[in-house]
Design a protein around this motif. Structure first.
Motif, PDB file in Angstrom:
ATOM      1  N   LYS A   1       0.813  -1.201   0.000  1.00 23.46           N
ATOM      2  CA  LYS A   1       0.000   0.000   0.000  1.00 23.46           C
ATOM      3  C   LYS A   1       0.856   1.265   0.000  1.00 23.46           C
ATOM      4  O   LYS A   1       0.398   2.314   0.368  1.00 23.46           O
ATOM      5  N   GLY A   2       2.111   1.141  -0.374  1.00 21.25           N
ATOM      6  CA  GLY A   2       3.001   2.291  -0.334  1.00 21.25           C
ATOM      7  C   GLY A   2       2.615   3.354  -1.341  1.00 21.25           C
ATOM      8  O   GLY A   2       1.865   3.111  -2.281  1.00 21.25           O
ATOM      9  N   SER A   3       3.160   4.549  -1.152  1.00 20.48           N
ATOM     10  CA  SER A   3       2.806   5.667  -2.018  1.00 20.48           C
ATOM     11  C   SER A   3       3.312   5.469  -3.441  1.00 20.48           C
ATOM     12  O   SER A   3       2.910   6.180  -4.344  1.00 20.48           O
ATOM     13  N   SER A   4       4.194   4.506  -3.653  1.00 30.40           N
ATOM     14  CA  SER A   4       4.711   4.278  -4.993  1.00 30.40           C
ATOM     15  C   SER A   4       3.809   3.348  -5.800  1.00 30.40           C
ATOM     16  O   SER A   4       4.070   3.092  -6.965  1.00 30.40           O
ATOM     17  N   ASP A   5       2.746   2.834  -5.177  1.00 31.77           N
ATOM     18  CA  ASP A   5       1.843   1.914  -5.869  1.00 31.77           C
ATOM     19  C   ASP A   5       0.796   2.694  -6.647  1.00 31.77           C
ATOM     20  O   ASP A   5      -0.316   2.885  -6.192  1.00 31.77           O
ATOM     21  N   TYR A   6       1.177   3.161  -7.809  1.00 33.53           N
ATOM     22  CA  TYR A   6       0.239   3.912  -8.636  1.00 33.53           C
ATOM     23  C   TYR A   6       0.572   3.707 -10.107  1.00 33.53           C
ATOM     24  O   TYR A   6       1.657   3.266 -10.456  1.00 33.53           O
ATOM     25  N   SER A   7      -0.375   4.027 -10.946  1.00 32.38           N
ATOM     26  CA  SER A   7      -0.115   4.058 -12.370  1.00 32.38           C
ATOM     27  C   SER A   7      -0.198   5.504 -12.836  1.00 32.38           C
ATOM     28  O   SER A   7      -1.034   6.274 -12.363  1.00 32.38           O
ATOM     29  N   TYR A   8       0.685   5.849 -13.720  1.00 30.79           N
ATOM     30  CA  TYR A   8       0.789   7.221 -14.190  1.00 30.79           C
ATOM     31  C   TYR A   8      -0.321   7.481 -15.201  1.00 30.79           C
ATOM     32  O   TYR A   8      -0.495   6.743 -16.158  1.00 30.79           O
ATOM     33  N   LYS A   9      -1.094   8.529 -14.972  1.00 30.90           N
ATOM     34  CA  LYS A   9      -2.215   8.830 -15.861  1.00 30.90           C
ATOM     35  C   LYS A   9      -1.873   9.895 -16.893  1.00 30.90           C
ATOM     36  O   LYS A   9      -2.334   9.829 -18.021  1.00 30.90           O
ATOM     37  N   GLY A  10      -1.092  10.872 -16.516  1.00 28.63           N
ATOM     38  CA  GLY A  10      -0.731  11.890 -17.479  1.00 28.63           C
ATOM     39  C   GLY A  10      -0.353  13.198 -16.826  1.00 28.63           C
ATOM     40  O   GLY A  10      -0.526  13.388 -15.629  1.00 28.63           O
ATOM     41  N   SER A  11       0.174  14.092 -17.629  1.00 25.62           N
ATOM     42  CA  SER A  11       0.524  15.417 -17.152  1.00 25.62           C
ATOM     43  C   SER A  11       0.461  16.386 -18.323  1.00 25.62           C
ATOM     44  O   SER A  11       0.349  15.981 -19.468  1.00 25.62           O
ATOM     45  N   GLY A  12       0.526  17.652 -18.002  1.00 30.45           N
ATOM     46  CA  GLY A  12       0.472  18.647 -19.052  1.00 30.45           C
ATOM     47  C   GLY A  12       0.351  20.029 -18.460  1.00 30.45           C
ATOM     48  O   GLY A  12       0.542  20.238 -17.267  1.00 30.45           O
ATOM     49  N   THR A  13       0.019  20.971 -19.309  1.00 30.98           N
ATOM     50  CA  THR A  13      -0.156  22.351 -18.887  1.00 30.98           C
ATOM     51  C   THR A  13      -1.498  22.844 -19.396  1.00 30.98           C
ATOM     52  O   THR A  13      -1.819  22.673 -20.575  1.00 30.98           O
ATOM     53  N   ASN A  14      -2.287  23.428 -18.506  1.00 28.76           N
ATOM     54  CA  ASN A  14      -3.607  23.898 -18.923  1.00 28.76           C
ATOM     55  C   ASN A  14      -3.517  25.298 -19.523  1.00 28.76           C
ATOM     56  O   ASN A  14      -2.433  25.884 -19.628  1.00 28.76           O
TER      57      ASN A  14
ATOM     58  N   TYR B   1       0.095  20.200 -14.353  1.00 25.69           N
ATOM     59  CA  TYR B   1      -0.566  19.199 -13.523  1.00 25.69           C
ATOM     60  C   TYR B   1       0.014  17.821 -13.792  1.00 25.69           C
ATOM     61  O   TYR B   1       0.566  17.556 -14.859  1.00 25.69           O
ATOM     62  N   CYS B   2      -0.126  16.963 -12.815  1.00 25.63           N
ATOM     63  CA  CYS B   2       0.287  15.567 -12.932  1.00 25.63           C
ATOM     64  C   CYS B   2      -0.771  14.715 -12.247  1.00 25.63           C
ATOM     65  O   CYS B   2      -1.138  14.988 -11.107  1.00 25.63           O
ATOM     66  N   ALA B   3      -1.287  13.718 -12.945  1.00 28.88           N
ATOM     67  CA  ALA B   3      -2.347  12.867 -12.400  1.00 28.88           C
ATOM     68  C   ALA B   3      -1.845  11.434 -12.254  1.00 28.88           C
ATOM     69  O   ALA B   3      -1.125  10.923 -13.113  1.00 28.88           O
ATOM     70  N   ARG B   4      -2.252  10.792 -11.156  1.00 30.10           N
ATOM     71  CA  ARG B   4      -1.869   9.406 -10.893  1.00 30.10           C
ATOM     72  C   ARG B   4      -3.088   8.619 -10.432  1.00 30.10           C
ATOM     73  O   ARG B   4      -3.958   9.155  -9.771  1.00 30.10           O
ATOM     74  N   ASP B   5      -3.109   7.346 -10.775  1.00 29.54           N
ATOM     75  CA  ASP B   5      -4.188   6.456 -10.363  1.00 29.54           C
ATOM     76  C   ASP B   5      -3.633   5.493  -9.316  1.00 29.54           C
ATOM     77  O   ASP B   5      -2.748   4.696  -9.618  1.00 29.54           O
ATOM     78  N   TYR B   6      -4.142   5.566  -8.097  1.00 24.89           N
ATOM     79  CA  TYR B   6      -3.650   4.721  -7.003  1.00 24.89           C
ATOM     80  C   TYR B   6      -4.465   3.448  -6.810  1.00 24.89           C
ATOM     81  O   TYR B   6      -4.237   2.707  -5.877  1.00 24.89           O
ATOM     82  N   GLY B   7      -5.441   3.204  -7.655  1.00 29.88           N
ATOM     83  CA  GLY B   7      -6.177   1.952  -7.596  1.00 29.88           C
ATOM     84  C   GLY B   7      -7.303   1.952  -6.579  1.00 29.88           C
ATOM     85  O   GLY B   7      -7.481   2.885  -5.807  1.00 29.88           O
ATOM     86  N   SER B   8      -8.054   0.874  -6.586  1.00 33.37           N
ATOM     87  CA  SER B   8      -9.280   0.793  -5.795  1.00 33.37           C
ATOM     88  C   SER B   8      -9.044   0.756  -4.288  1.00 33.37           C
ATOM     89  O   SER B   8      -9.957   1.008  -3.510  1.00 33.37           O
ATOM     90  N   SER B   9      -7.826   0.463  -3.851  1.00 32.95           N
ATOM     91  CA  SER B   9      -7.566   0.384  -2.411  1.00 32.95           C
ATOM     92  C   SER B   9      -7.296   1.751  -1.798  1.00 32.95           C
ATOM     93  O   SER B   9      -7.269   1.889  -0.587  1.00 32.95           O
TER      94      SER B   9
END
Length: 74
Positions: free
Chosen positions: A4-17, A23-31
């Motif tokens: 359950k560590g903070s490194s358990d994520y999948s990278y969703k994307g980043s960019g500039t609005n 911004y940078c978005a990450r998906d940490y999963g259902s848990s």
């Protein structure tokens, strides 16, 4: 994922609005309490974190910051 560590994520994307904010978005999963966390680095020097545990943190870039824990109480 093994843990359950903070490194358990999948990278969703980043960019500039359109306001020039990064911004940078990450998906940490259902848990995770907040499955889709993200952070903004704003062009005025401020930044905002929406954390995987549901807490948020905002810094206005001028020495003032606000942290809101997952419970919603500052």
């Amino acid at each position: 994922m093994s843990g359950k560590g903070s490194s358990d994520y999948s990278y969703k994307g980043s960019g500039t609005n359109s306001q020039g904010n990064h911004y940078c978005a990450r998906d940490y999963g259902s848990s995770a309490s907040n499955q889709n966390s993200y952070h903004y680095s704003n062009s005025n020097g401020s930044y905002y974190y929406n954390n995987p545990n549901g807490s948020t943190y905002y810094n206005n870039g001028k020495g003032s910051s606000t942290y809101t824990p997952a419970s919603g109480k500052k």
